[in-house]
Design a protein around this motif. Sequence first.
Motif, PDB file in Angstrom:
ATOM      1  N   HIS A 120      52.842   8.955 -52.695  1.00 39.99           N
ATOM      2  CA  HIS A 120      51.879   7.803 -52.766  1.00 39.99           C
ATOM      3  C   HIS A 120      52.096   6.429 -53.002  1.00 39.99           C
ATOM      4  O   HIS A 120      51.250   5.590 -52.636  1.00 39.99           O
ATOM      5  CB  HIS A 120      51.086   8.154 -54.232  1.00 39.99           C
ATOM      6  CG  HIS A 120      49.733   9.087 -54.014  1.00 39.99           C
ATOM      7  ND1 HIS A 120      48.943   9.036 -52.855  1.00 39.99           N
ATOM      8  CD2 HIS A 120      49.458  10.286 -54.716  1.00 39.99           C
ATOM      9  CE1 HIS A 120      48.055   9.952 -53.206  1.00 39.99           C
ATOM     10  NE2 HIS A 120      48.380  10.716 -54.245  1.00 39.99           N
ATOM     11  N   GLU A 133      45.343  10.949 -50.096  1.00 34.04           N
ATOM     12  CA  GLU A 133      45.594  12.388 -50.397  1.00 34.04           C
ATOM     13  C   GLU A 133      46.302  13.286 -49.228  1.00 34.04           C
ATOM     14  O   GLU A 133      46.999  14.175 -49.575  1.00 34.04           O
ATOM     15  CB  GLU A 133      44.483  12.978 -51.119  1.00 34.04           C
ATOM     16  CG  GLU A 133      44.087  12.236 -52.407  1.00 34.04           C
ATOM     17  CD  GLU A 133      45.355  12.201 -53.501  1.00 34.04           C
ATOM     18  OE1 GLU A 133      46.169  12.775 -53.250  1.00 34.04           O
ATOM     19  OE2 GLU A 133      44.997  11.375 -54.455  1.00 34.04           O
ATOM     20  N   TYR A 137      42.981  17.312 -50.140  1.00 35.47           N
ATOM     21  CA  TYR A 137      44.283  17.595 -49.836  1.00 35.47           C
ATOM     22  C   TYR A 137      44.917  18.624 -48.867  1.00 35.47           C
ATOM     23  O   TYR A 137      45.470  18.267 -48.027  1.00 35.47           O
ATOM     24  CB  TYR A 137      44.730  18.235 -51.256  1.00 35.47           C
ATOM     25  CG  TYR A 137      44.581  17.035 -52.476  1.00 35.47           C
ATOM     26  CD1 TYR A 137      43.364  16.915 -52.977  1.00 35.47           C
ATOM     27  CD2 TYR A 137      45.638  16.772 -53.095  1.00 35.47           C
ATOM     28  CE1 TYR A 137      43.273  15.685 -54.037  1.00 35.47           C
ATOM     29  CE2 TYR A 137      45.600  15.637 -54.121  1.00 35.47           C
ATOM     30  CZ  TYR A 137      44.122  15.150 -54.424  1.00 35.47           C
ATOM     31  OH  TYR A 137      43.769  14.334 -55.590  1.00 35.47           O
ATOM     32  N   HIS A 196      55.185  14.251 -54.806  1.00 33.84           N
ATOM     33  CA  HIS A 196      53.627  13.843 -54.446  1.00 33.84           C
ATOM     34  C   HIS A 196      53.458  12.523 -54.849  1.00 33.84           C
ATOM     35  O   HIS A 196      52.859  11.531 -54.216  1.00 33.84           O
ATOM     36  CB  HIS A 196      52.854  14.741 -54.741  1.00 33.84           C
ATOM     37  CG  HIS A 196      51.416  14.555 -54.522  1.00 33.84           C
ATOM     38  ND1 HIS A 196      50.566  15.221 -53.567  1.00 33.84           N
ATOM     39  CD2 HIS A 196      50.149  14.004 -55.345  1.00 33.84           C
ATOM     40  CE1 HIS A 196      49.501  14.475 -53.563  1.00 33.84           C
ATOM     41  NE2 HIS A 196      49.183  13.902 -54.522  1.00 33.84           N
ATOM     42  N   GLU A 253      49.950   8.048 -59.753  1.00 34.14           N
ATOM     43  CA  GLU A 253      50.787   7.473 -58.990  1.00 34.14           C
ATOM     44  C   GLU A 253      50.871   5.769 -59.230  1.00 34.14           C
ATOM     45  O   GLU A 253      51.311   5.002 -57.946  1.00 34.14           O
ATOM     46  CB  GLU A 253      50.534   7.553 -57.349  1.00 34.14           C
ATOM     47  CG  GLU A 253      49.195   7.010 -56.909  1.00 34.14           C
ATOM     48  CD  GLU A 253      47.970   8.138 -56.985  1.00 34.14           C
ATOM     49  OE1 GLU A 253      48.172   9.007 -57.844  1.00 34.14           O
ATOM     50  OE2 GLU A 253      47.005   7.773 -56.025  1.00 34.14           O
TER      51      GLU A 253
HETATM   52 ZN    ZN Z   1      47.582  12.496 -54.972  1.00 41.27          ZN
END
Ligand code: ZN
Length: 878
Positions: free
Chosen positions: A328, A347, A411, A324, A291
Motif C-alpha cells: 500500500h 485495495e 479486494y 499487503h 498502511e
Molecule cells: Zn488494504
Amino acid sequence: MPIPALALTVAALAAAAAADPAPRPPPLPAGEVPPALRLPAGVRPIRGEVSLTLDPAAERYRGRVRYPVVLDAPARVVWLHAEGLEIEEAKVGGRPARAVPAAGGLLGLVPDAPQPPGEATVEVAFAGTIDRVRSRGVYAAAEEGRWYAYTFFEPADARRAFPCFDEPSFKIPWRLSLTVKPGDRAVANTPALREAPDGGGTRVEFAETRPLPSYLVAFVVGPFDVVEAGAGGAARVPVRFVVPRGRGGETRYAASVTARLLDLIEAETGVPYPYEKCDVAVVPRFWGTMEHPGIVALGQPLTLIPPVAETRERRLRYASIAAHELVHHWFGDLVTMAWWDDTWLNESLTSFVDPVITDALEPAWRRTARARAEGRASALAADALAAVKRLREPVGSRHEIEGAFDNAITYDKGAAVAAMYERFLGRAAWRAVLRDHLLAHADRTAASEDFLATLAARSTPALAASLRGFLERPGVPLVRASVRCDARGAAAVVRQERFLASGAPDPAATWAIPLCVRAGAGARVETACALVGGDGPEGELPLPFCPEWLWPNAGGTGYHLTALDAAALPGLWPHLAPAERLALATDASLLARRGDLPVEAALGRVGPLAASDDRLQVEASLELARLAQPEWLGPDDHARWRAFLRETWGPRARSLGWMPRRGEPDDTAALRRLVVPAVADEGEDAPLAGEAAALARRWLADRRSVPAEAAWPALEVAARTGDVALFDGILAAARASRDRTVRARLLAFLGRFERPALADRALGLVASGEEDLRDTSGILRAALAGRETRWRAWALLRGRWDALAPRLRSDEASWLVAQAAGLACDPGRAAEVAAFLRPRAEAFDGAPAALARALEEAGACRAARARNGPAVARFLAR
Ligand SMILES: [Zn+2]
C-alpha cells in the motif's frame, strides 16, 4: 505543563456542560446549508499543521490545527470535518470565527465578515476524547497497567481526532507536533526533527510529510520500546518496531523479514520505497492494522509471536499481511484514489501484488497460487448475487464509504480481474502498466480514468475499454464455449450471459472478455487468447487447429465461470493443469448450487482432487465437498457425511497425525493443518478426536509440552465435545494470558462447546460485559457457526442486542449481522432472522448493504437445499 492543564480543562468542560445542559448551535448565515457529505469546492488546504497535547491515560486531550488554504471565491462559511470534538476557538484569516457543527461530522466556521478569495489560514483549538471502546480516531489501550495511544482514521475518522479536510483528494503535507508526558515516546509518519521540554513534558516536532490524505496521518504515544530491525530498500531506510514495553522479544520473526519485504516490493514495482523510514507500530488488535506511510500499523495478533507460539500459520499470516500493508505504500499512499468510489485502485492492486511479494519471500508457501484460486472463488460467489456492488461503485453516503471496503469485491474481485489482464497481456507488460501508473501519479491522487488511460497507452484502447466493463458492470459472465471446425478454419465459439445465483436473466449485461483458452488434439496443446464479445453475447476466438478438447480458462485466471458438461468432465480432467482444476472446482460448485450441473457430477470431482499430491487440490476437494451443505443436513445424512469425510480424507489424516515432524516439507505441514482437524472434528473420527483431547489437556497443564503447531488445532477440536474441566482450563488460560492473540483465540474456542450448560456459560461471557467485547466477539462468532450452538447464539443476539450494539464499530457490526443472516438458510426461521436484523443494521455505516447481500445468499442457500437435497442424500448413501 501538559497534564495538569489538561486535567483543569476537563474539569472546566464538565462544569460548563453541567451549567448549560443544552447549548444550541448558532445558526448559519441566511441561505447557507451544510454540505450533505463532501466538502464544497472552492476551499483547498495547502498544508496541515496539527499540535496535540496527549496523555494516553487521560480521558481527553487538547489540540490546535492550522491550515493555510486557498479560497476561489469569497466565503461566508468555511467547511471542514470534525466529529465528537469540543471546539474552543476558531479563526479564519486571523479573525475570530463562529463554529457551527452539522450532522455527518461537518464543521462550519463562520467569520465575522466574508473571507475574501486568495490565501488565508484556518485555525481551530479544540479538545477531543480518547476512545477506549471501539478503536477509532485517537484510541488507547492498557498493557500491563500502562496506557498507550494509537490512531485509526480510515476511511473517515481523522475528523474524530482533529478538525480536518477529511477526504482523500485533499492530499497535503502535514506538520505534526505532540506534547507528551515524561516517560512517553511519540512516533509519527516522519522522523522527529526536534524535541524540547514543554511545561514538564516533551514537545516532539516531526518533519513535514510528503503529501498525504488525512486518513493516512498517524501517530502513537506511550512508554513504548523500540526494536531496531535493519534497513530496507535501495535507500536503506531504517526499519523499527514500536512495541509495548517488554514485548520486543516477540518481534523475532517479524523483525527478520520486514526490511526484506521492502526490497522485494521495490524489485516488483520498479519504484523505490517512497518514505524516509519504516516504523512498524504494533497496535493492540488485528483491525488496527493499517498502511500509514512511515509508521505502518500491524496488530499484535500478527506481529508479536512468543517463541513457543511461532507456527507456520503465524509466520505466513504476518508476512502476507505485512506485505499487503507495505505494498500500500506504493498503491494507496504514494498514489491515492481520488475518492472512495475508486477504492479498487488502492485495495485491488495491492491485493493483486501482495501474494507475489510473499512468494518471493517464501516460495514454499505458494501464496500466489492459493490467493488467486481463493480470491477468485470468493469473488465469484459474491458477484453471483443481484445485490452485489461494482468494482467502481459511486459513493454518495457514509454507508457507501464503509461499503467501498467490500472484501469479496474490492479486494478479491479486483485482484482476480487484475490477474486476468496480467495473463492476457503477459507479466512484463502488465507490470509496466502498474509502474507507469505509480510514476504518473506519485504524491497525487488518481481515478479509474487515469488507470484506463495508462493501460490504453501500454496496450490498446479496446483492452482498456474491456477493463472499464469489468469496473463499471456488476456481476460475472458465464461462458459457454464450443468448437467450430469448417472451411473457415477452427474457432472457439463463445456465448456469454451474466451468472446470477438466483437463475434470473440479465440480457443487457455482456463483457468484452480477455479470454485465454487451452485446446488440444493428441500431443498438440496450445493456448490462444483474444478479446471476445462486448457488442453482443456471442463471439469467436480463432484456434490454430481443430481440437479434441477445449478448456476456456487457460491457467484458471479468467474472471468468468465456465459452463460444464457433466458427461465430458472425466475426459477433460486429465488435460487440466493444477490451477485449472482449482478453477473448475469453484465453477462446478457454483453451477451445481444453481442447478446448472447435477450435484453428483460436481461432487464426483471431490475424489480425484482429494487423491492429488498437490496440497491446493486437496484443499479444493474439502471446499467442493461442502457443496453438500453439511451444516444443514438432517441427522441421518449428517452421519453419512461424517463417514464420507473419514473415508475420503481419513487415511491421509491418520498418516499425517497431529504432531509436526522435523524438516518436513512446507506442503506437508499445510496439509496436516487442513486435513487432520477436518477429519477429527467434522468427521468425528474417534481416534483423532481422542488424541486432540489428550493434547489439549497436556497443553493446559504445561504449555511447553505440546508444540504450538499441534496445540492450537487440537484445542479447537477438543472444545466442541469438551467437558467442564476443559472449559474451565481454557477460560483460566485465557484470563492468565497477557498475549491478546492467545487470549482472544482461547476465548473463541469457548464458543465451540456444545454441551448446553457450557454453551450458555460461554455466551454469558459475551453478554456480561465483564470481558472486552473485542475479545469475546469470537465466542459469539464461533457459536453462530456451530451446528449445535447457532440458535443459542441467536437467542443471545436477540436478547442482548441493545447492550452489545453500542460496543460495536461499523465494520464489526457488518460482519456480525452478515454472519447471523446466514441462519436464514433455515426456511422456518428466515422471516424472523431478516425481520430482526434489518432495522438494527440501519444504525451502522455499510451494514444494510452487507445484510442485503447476506440475506440474498441465505435465500440461494435455501433454494440449493431444496433443489439438491435428495441428490446429496443419494450421493452420501452410495
Ligand atoms: Zn488494504
